[in-house]
Design an enzyme around this catalytic site. Structure first.
Site, mmCIF file in Angstrom:
data_model
loop_
_atom_site.group_PDB
_atom_site.id
_atom_site.type_symbol
_atom_site.label_atom_id
_atom_site.label_comp_id
_atom_site.label_asym_id
_atom_site.label_seq_id
_atom_site.Cartn_x
_atom_site.Cartn_y
_atom_site.Cartn_z
ATOM 1 C CD GLU A 1 -3.176 -0.921 2.032
ATOM 2 O OE1 GLU A 1 -2.977 -0.326 3.098
ATOM 3 O OE2 GLU A 1 -4.278 -1.398 1.718
ATOM 4 C CD GLU B 1 -4.344 -6.018 2.420
ATOM 5 O OE1 GLU B 1 -5.072 -5.376 3.214
ATOM 6 O OE2 GLU B 1 -3.136 -5.799 2.281
HETATM 7 C C1 GLA Z 1 -4.312 -2.629 4.733
HETATM 8 C C2 GLA Z 1 -2.952 -3.281 4.887
HETATM 9 C C3 GLA Z 1 -2.969 -4.506 5.737
HETATM 10 C C4 GLA Z 1 -3.860 -4.324 6.941
HETATM 11 C C5 GLA Z 1 -5.240 -3.934 6.484
HETATM 12 C C6 GLA Z 1 -6.232 -3.764 7.610
HETATM 13 O O1 GLA Z 1 -5.007 -3.050 3.663
HETATM 14 O O2 GLA Z 1 -2.360 -3.581 3.661
HETATM 15 O O3 GLA Z 1 -1.643 -4.782 6.136
HETATM 16 O O4 GLA Z 1 -3.334 -3.339 7.760
HETATM 17 O O5 GLA Z 1 -5.148 -2.695 5.831
HETATM 18 O O6 GLA Z 1 -7.514 -3.462 7.122
#
Ligand code: GLA
Ligand code: ZN
Length: 675
Positions: free
Chosen positions: A156, A315
């Protein structure tokens, strides 16, 4: 169109998620349970190593990869593939202690302290060197393992850095952009205003919060530079990986509604688009249906950046998240609906953050497939397991894509420019919401729509909608003219074509750069309405639409007037127009008009171009994935009611039943129809 499977070794869709075995190395019993339970849940992938640097390299130059090798091996033997992250998302303490220049500087000019994650300086040579070192070791050790199918670059990407190094790179970036000629920059940024002229590029500071925050040009270029610099950093990781393991595709996980990086720029550097989808489900301000269709817009944004192949939902939360204002549980049935939506929208994966809840620290209560209870009979586990079985039933859809005949133009730097501009109301500019609402109007008609940057090809489309295209990139106006001239249907709204890419206003009337001729209108003034104000658009056929937030006063040249204002001192003047231009039509919607009328105009545009559209009951989301002459229609019921859809024929892969005419869908049910 050929099927383009993202992972040829995986027969079907990927089902997996972030897995952090390094948190459990002292619990072999748990690691063993993980494998058993992953198989039970129908999972075939795990994302490893996202934040493992301090375990890989506990002290500088001392490495520890054996555990990773064992885990990858074990997963592989059990039919579970690994997506392996590079660990640059978070740094070990020794690194920041010894090389503090790896830490970011904030917008006040203060160097960060060590901690948290996602906060390295993108320019720091020493950070790049340390990352390069750990990536080399990682790739050499496990990069050729048959279980490793993808590199997940960092995590991210986001944020900015105001350190001296980044500032000097910014200055070089500007010098390069403006041909080393400071007068060009001064002109582009209109710097005689408030005595803002610079003498040299090395005088220019970024928009420190206690410094120059009023220069439109500076703010915009800083954002463009931040994307450029982040991308440059990302490319440095990709270059290494392509040398070490050229056959393994790379991705990085994008975020929902992340405004600060132009993902279109970064998309060009990676092999596959992936993103993290965390809509605020079950909130107290909109219906579930609305949350779901808004999420669908973001799937379309991501899908469209590489529309020739599937994307990945890297995710999502199997249960609740832990960072919302109110962390509400995902209601029964929603997990499946939400995951099926990703696949319907063109994802070849359903992946989670996270596989198992950790015992401690910041994300200990974030939803996971496996809870602290540790059982495989929890509600969440059972829903994940059920989904795993369903994904197997629709594995044939892997590698198919959506082919859209309509597009929405969506530019990050346009969003930044709208955000920067003074005027209008900071409360109601709402660029994203307006684009999402247009998307939802297409969705209601069952018309697939790409969401593309304005400099992408228009050749595939019958219909283009350009909401609030305030800033025109070079050539876009001419390409829009050519599109309409050949028979395309174009719709633009208030706030179109006010400025060029430097945010200098066009002279001689908005929309500028020749678009006045295309639309046959000039916008003379724009009225910003208070939330308590309203107006209406009165159409020639007697129908009307309500108006809120923005209303432009138009001078109409050759365009046909479709509707006029119902109130205020501009009552009776044009608000919606259509101009025939060559073989096509250019619609101008001069105010923020209610969806019912947008809907009607979109139908007209679809009919003029023979673009297939449907009558769908409210609450049904429809998509079609296709390739190799295979067709899969997805129908998703976002409501609690039983809904029926007409004219559906084929076999529902999810329950094996033939559908001949009427498709009935229960609460939150999905059907995947092969025909
Ligand atoms: C992001 C991060 C993860 C985690 C999630 C929690 O997407 O990439 O590592 O922290 O948020 O929602
Ligand atoms: Zn920096």
């Amino acid at each position: 169109m050929e099927k383009k499977s993202l992972f040829p070794v995986v027969n079907g869709l990927l089902h997996g998620g972030d897995y952090n075995p390094e948190q459990w190395l002292d619990r072999p019993d748990i690691l063993e349970e993980d494998i058993r339970m992953m198989k039970k849940a129908g999972m075939n992938s795990a994302t490893l190593g996202v934040f493992s640097w301090s375990v890989y390299e506990p002290f500088e130059g001392e490495y520890n990869f054996k555990w990773l090798e064992d885990i990858i091996d074990n997963l592989y033997k059990n039919g579970i593939y690994t997506i392996l992250a590079t660990p640059s998302g978070a740094r070990p303490a020794w690194l920041d202690e010894k090389y503090p220049e790896a830490m970011r500087v904030d917008c006040y000019g203060h160097r960060n302290h060590h901690g948290a994650r996602h906060n390295h300086c993108m320019s720091s040579p020493v950070y790049r060197e340390k990352v390069s070192n750990i990536i080399h070791r990682l790739a050499e050790r496990v990069g050729k393992h048959s279980g490793v199918i993808m590199w997940h670059i960092s995590n991210e990407f986001g944020g900015e850095c105001y350190c001296p190094l980044c500032i000097s790179r910014f200055q070089n970036y500007l010098a390069d952009k403006f041909d080393n000629d400071i007068s060009k920059l001064n002109h582009a940024w209109w710097n005689t205003f408030w005595s803002h002229n610079y003498n040299r590029f090395d005088q220019i500071e970024p928009p420190f919060i206690n410094g120059e925050t009023t220069s439109m040009g500076l703010s915009l270029e800083w954002k463009r530079f931040t994307t450029w610099n982040m991308n440059d950093y990302m490319k440095s990781e990709i270059k290494l990986l392509k040398n070490l393991t050229p056959e393994i595709p790379v991705t990085t996980n994008f975020m929902q509604f992340y405004d600060e990086l132009d993902y279109n720029v970064m998309a060009d550097e990676i092999d596959v688009i992936s993103w993290d989808s965390y809509p605020h489900l079950h909130n107290d301000y909109e219906s579930l249906c609305k949350t779901m269709t808004n999420n669908s817009f973001y799937h379309a944004v991501m899908r469209s950046m590489k529309k020739e192949k599937p994307f990945m939902m890297m995710e999502s939360a199997p249960g609740l998240v832990n960072w919302a204002l109110y962390n509400k549980l995902k209601r029964p049935g929603i997990h499946k609906l939400f995951s099926m939506q990703a696949v319907a929208c063109g994802s070849d994966t359903v992946q989670y953050f996270q596989w198992r809840k950790g015992r401690g620290s910041f994300e200990q209560y974030h939803g996971a497939v496996v809870d602290h209870l540790g059982k495989d009979d929890t509600r969440i586990f059972k829903e994940v397991e059920e989904l795993g079985a369903s994904l197997k039933k629709i594995s044939k859809t892997a590698g198919t894509i959506i082919e859209a005949k309509a597009a929405i133009l969506y530019d990050w730097d346009n969003k930044w420019a709208i955000g920067n501009m003074k005027g209008l109301s900071e409360n109601t500019k709402n660029y994203d919401i307006v684009c999402t609402d247009f998307y939802n109007n297409f969705l209601r008609l069952g018309i697939e729509v790409d969401v593309i940057a304005s400099d992408r090809d228009f050749i595939h489309y019958n219909i283009i909608v350009a909401p609030m295209l305030y800033m025109l990139r070079p050539g876009v106006a001419d390409r829009l003219k050519a599109f309409v001239n050949k028979g395309g249907q174009l719709l633009a709204t208030y706030l179109t074509g006010y400025v060029d890419i430097d945010q200098l206003c066009y002279l001689g009337g908005f929309p500028g750069d020749g678009l006045g001729e295309l639309f046959g209108v000039i916008s003379e003034e724009i009225d910003t309405l208070y939330p308590s104000d309203s107006n209406s658009a009165e159409f020639k056929d007697g129908s009307s639409g309500s108006i809120k937030d923005y209303a432009e006063i138009l001078r109409v040249n050759e365009a046909k007037v479709l509707a006029t204002y119902g109130h205020d001192f501009y009552k009776g003047t044009p608000v919606v127009t259509a101009n025939t231009y060559g073989k096509g039509t250019a619609y101008y919607v001069g105010a923020r008009i209610s969806d019912n009328k947008i809907h009607d105009i979109l139908i007209e545009m679809a009919e003029k171009t023979n673009t297939e559209h449907k009558k769908l009951p409210f609450g049904i989301e429809y998509h079609k994935r296709t390739a190799n002459n295979e067709n899969y229609e997805f129908y998703l019921n976002h409501t609690e009611d039983v809904l029926t859809v007409e004219n559906v024929t084929g076999i529902n892969l999810l329950n094996g039943k033939d559908v001949d005419g009427i498709l009935e869908l229960g609460k939150y049910e999905t059907a995947v129809i092969e025909f």
